[in-house]
Design an enzyme around this catalytic site. Structure first.
Site, PDB file in Angstrom:
ATOM      1  N   CYS B 160       7.647 -32.622   6.123  1.00  0.00           N
ATOM      2  CA  CYS B 160       7.092 -31.580   4.942  1.00  0.00           C
ATOM      3  C   CYS B 160       7.402 -31.777   3.199  1.00  0.00           C
ATOM      4  O   CYS B 160       6.510 -31.699   2.468  1.00  0.00           O
ATOM      5  CB  CYS B 160       7.004 -30.043   5.628  1.00  0.00           C
ATOM      6  N   HIS B 291       7.429 -22.511  -0.391  1.00  0.00           N
ATOM      7  CA  HIS B 291       6.882 -23.584   0.647  1.00  0.00           C
ATOM      8  C   HIS B 291       5.924 -22.508   1.388  1.00  0.00           C
ATOM      9  O   HIS B 291       4.803 -23.427   1.218  1.00  0.00           O
ATOM     10  CB  HIS B 291       8.126 -23.627   1.350  1.00  0.00           C
ATOM     11  N   HIS B 325      -1.454 -26.823   4.544  1.00  0.00           N
ATOM     12  CA  HIS B 325      -0.340 -27.226   4.416  1.00  0.00           C
ATOM     13  C   HIS B 325      -0.862 -28.799   4.580  1.00  0.00           C
ATOM     14  O   HIS B 325      -1.107 -29.470   5.391  1.00  0.00           O
ATOM     15  CB  HIS B 325       0.494 -26.752   5.521  1.00  0.00           C
TER      16      HIS B 325
END
Lengths: 349, 395
Positions: B160, B291, B325
């Site tokens: 990620c 994040h 995400h």
């Protein structure tokens, strides 16, 4: 630029413990699968869950990290644990997206090798994974060159890893990248057909700016994309002019020739640039062809410089240089991704 | 050292196909999480996703893609790439110069095509058109060939944090003299592979995610792409400059393959080192695009890491509450959102928040507001303990 201090390699040849390149391991069913060691250096609970790429990557990495502190880990892999990826995909489709266990998913995360090495050795430094197909390992080297420019006191573990999985082999074969006729690795360069013999393996290196006791020095690398053979030859000529003086000849040209006749023209064009005085050797009959085979080429280059010898089966042409001080590696993947590496013996000058 | 500046941005997210559309949606606090309409998955109506409602055929028509074997991941990347180079005004000559690099991050690459991959890997006698398109490199190699890019090309997959690392690598290529300009960012599209992977880890929320909320119950997956054109400041006289990419760092949490350590060591070190590279003190950061995935583990540990470094953290939000995400694209997309914070001197609300996490008590930005911003930080953390932070500064 960096110095290479220690190396570790798993390949189709005995390269992990006692290195023996003289007695060539033959290909088996047109493949050069890695000869895996027992991996006494990987925690057993973790080893059980690992696929081949992870085992080879963590096994070679740990062999070096057990004895060296580093400031980061930089790994190149085009496919990482692709067998785990496809196993997980098969479960998804076979069970119509039902509940699955995450093991194969987590194991197939592409940065699992660098991540596990960081986790096992508690290394909180830089941790990168380059996956750019046939230039994945070249970008690792470039990354390390830059990290060491930025932090001259640092030391890094760098490496390249890829596996042949049964399913991945099928797909690459259907795409025409492998020989369809039966060929031994001994005869790889005599074939007149497209395709090569697939291989797999891992090679790892400790690199830094410390000249003392270095095995070799990587003086320069270059990465190139799609170009005609003439343009590759011109780039090689420029690369040599830029990085070598007249008193620094190339003793060995280590060629990534892989028996795929479609790409022979690139190697021929480069051999012309190198000239008649330089010895030419090939390595894909030792390693097979795969995206990060250039990591094994770097390992072989270091080994040849260290032992001051090249196994006879690797030599294509004998030049007239005395000694073995400078090696130039040229590799290309699918004729689309090219690289040069300039390697020098010991700490160099 | 030369300053690295951003001269072009290309973006596509579930909020819109341009930077302007994304800004309007962020200002309005829009949530683009919804049922899946285009992609085929058992979870299409069971879970919310950040899906871009444009079909592959529409993308192919818009982008003049007629060759077979081009995946959705490549189409999203191509859309953002084209926008970025047009926005920066790069000529074909500049794009094809040996001084121009192209660095992309992706976690799924061509594996978004699961049915064909399944048959090619297991059953087919004759391969599908996608045989050479499944790997991660296929996305950037397609764009490299299409534009004749000659400089350094690379693909990152650090889970990620992939595109944050691609941006960092791009900046370092310029600083180290390996490139004059770099187009860097990342892409991911929705894939059965990631949907079922994250589902097997029990971290997909059945409701729109609630970053930093005490009642958060996981993340939502999204898709998108963003690329930034990075150049040396002295090379761009007269060009529009969005901001400076002033700081960056990557560290490893060295704790667990899929969760962050209790004291958030990796995130803490990434933020701290990024400040060092930027030459800034913690109190000079005005805003953090966190994040903030909405998982139990991430939001608490990221909060702890922010409190360790900043004591009282600056204003922060998670744009994953708008689009989910986007994995390998997240670092690039959130970098583009940071540029919006800087240019327009404004912050956007973090959605679906009501009560802070008990142990840390932090409140994300609740509503749109104008704000004086000199320096913005963007965090991206991934599996394998990978932690990256970027700092963008006003020029």
């Amino acid at each position: 630029m960096f110095y290479i201090h220690q190396t570790s390699c798993i390949s189709h040849q005995p390269t992990f413990h006692e290195v023996d390149l003289e007695n060539l391991n033959r290909s088996d069913n047109n493949q050069l699968l890695a000869v895996e060691p027992k991996y006494s250096n990987i925690p057993i609970g973790q080893l059980r869950r690992m696929g081949r790429a992870l085992r080879m990557g963590v096994g070679t990495g740990m062999q070096l990290l057990e004895h060296n502190q580093t400031d980061g880990i930089i790994i190149g892999t085009a496919n990482s644990g692709i067998e785990d990826s496809i196993t997980f995909l098969n479960q998804i489709l076979d069970y119509q997206e039902g509940r699955l266990t995450p093991t194969n998913f987590v194991q197939s995360t592409f940065n699992a090798i660098a991540g596990l090495l960081g986790m096992i050795t508690k290394n909180t430094g830089y941790n990168a994974t380059h996956v750019h197909r046939g230039l994945a390992f070249e970008n690792v080297m470039l990354d390390a060159i830059m990290r060491l420019n930025e932090n001259p006191e640092h030391s890094y573990l760098i490496g390249g890893v890829d596996e042949i999985s049964v399913r991945n082999y099928r797909m690459e074969a259907m795409a025409g990248w492998y020989k369809t006729e039966e060929v031994s690795n001994l005869d790889l360069y005599q074939t007149e057909t497209p395709g090569s013999l697939p291989g797999e393996g891992a090679a790892m290196f400790i690199v830094n700016h410390k000249k003392d006791e270095a095995i070799a020095k990587l003086r320069a690398i270059q990465l190139l994309n799609v170009l005609e053979p003439k343009a590759i030859a011109a780039q090689l000529s420029q690369f040599m002019q830029q990085h070598l003086s007249d008193t620094e000849p190339i003793d060995l040209f280590l060629s990534g020739e892989n028996g795929d006749q479609r790409f022979f023209k690139y190697y021929a064009a480069c051999e012309k640039v190198i000239g008649p005085n330089t010895t030419i050797a090939r390595f894909k009959h030792l390693t097979g062809e795969f995206q990060t085979a250039s990591a094994l080429a770097l390992w072989l280059g270091c080994h040849f410089l260290q032992t001051q010898s090249i196994p006879a089966h690797a030599v294509k042409y004998i030049g007239d240089r005395n000694g073995l001080n400078r090696v130039l590696v040229y590799n290309n993947y699918h004729g689309e991704q090219h690289s040069f590496m300039l390697l020098e013996r010991g700490g160099g000058n | 050292m030369s300053k690295i500046v951003v001269t072009g941005v290309g973006i596509i997210t579930p909020l819109g196909n341009t930077l302007r559309q994304n800004r309007e949606a962020l200002k309005d606090g829009l949530c683009a999480l919804s049922s899946i309409e285009i992609f085929d998955s058992r979870y299409a109506t069971l879970l919310p996703f950040g899906e871009i409602k444009t079909t592959n055929q529409n993308f192919k028509d818009q982008l003049n893609v007629s060759e077979p074997g081009v995946t959705r991941t490549t189409l999203l990347a191509l859309h953002a790439f084209e926008q970025a180079i047009t926005d920066s005004g790069l000529s074909a000559e500049e794009i094809q110069s040996f001084d121009t690099g192209f660095i992309s991050g992706t976690t799924v690459g061509g594996m978004c095509i699961s049915d064909e991959l399944y048959h090619d890997a297991n059953h087919n006698k004759v391969g599908s058109a996608y045989l050479n398109s499944y790997d991660l490199g296929s996305v950037s190699i397609y764009i490299q060939k299409r534009y004749g890019i000659q400089g350094i090309t690379d693909t990152f997959n650090t889970a990620c944090s992939s595109s944050a690392n691609a941006l960092m690598y791009g900046a370092r290529l310029i600083q180290n003299g390996f490139a004059k300009r770099v187009i860097a960012g990342g892409v991911d599209s929705l894939a059965k592979f990631t949907i079922n992977g994250f589902n097997s880890l029990n971290i997909l929320s059945s409701a729109p995610c609630r970053p930093f909320d005490a009642e958060r119950s996981g993340l939502n997956l999204g898709e998108g792409s963003a690329f930034l054109v990075l150049e040396k400041e002295e090379e761009v006289k007269g060009k529009k400059i969005y901001a400076e990419l002033s700081g960056w760092a990557n560290t490893n949490d060295a704790f667990h393959p899929s969760s962050i350590s209790d004291n958030g060591e990796g995130p803490y070190l990434a933020m701290k080192k990024a400040l060092e590279v930027a030459g800034l003190q913690p109190n000079q950061i005005d805003f953090i695009n966190t994040h903030g995935t909405g998982t139990e583990n991430n939001d608490e540990k990221e909060s702890i890491a922010m409190q360790r470094l900043f004591q009282t953290p600056p204003a922060f939000a998670s744009t994953k509450s708008n689009i989910g995400h986007t994995l390998g694209a997240a670092g690039g997309i959130e970098a583009a959102f940071c540029l919006l914070n800087l240019i327009h001197q404004e912050v956007y609300p973090s959605l679906h928040f009501s009560h802070p996490i008990e142990t840390t008590g932090l409140y994300p930005v609740p509503q749109y507001e104008k704000k004086t911003i000199h320096h913005v930080m963007s965090n991206s953390f991934g599996f394998g303990g990978n932690c990256s932070s970027l700092v963008f500064s006003k020029v």
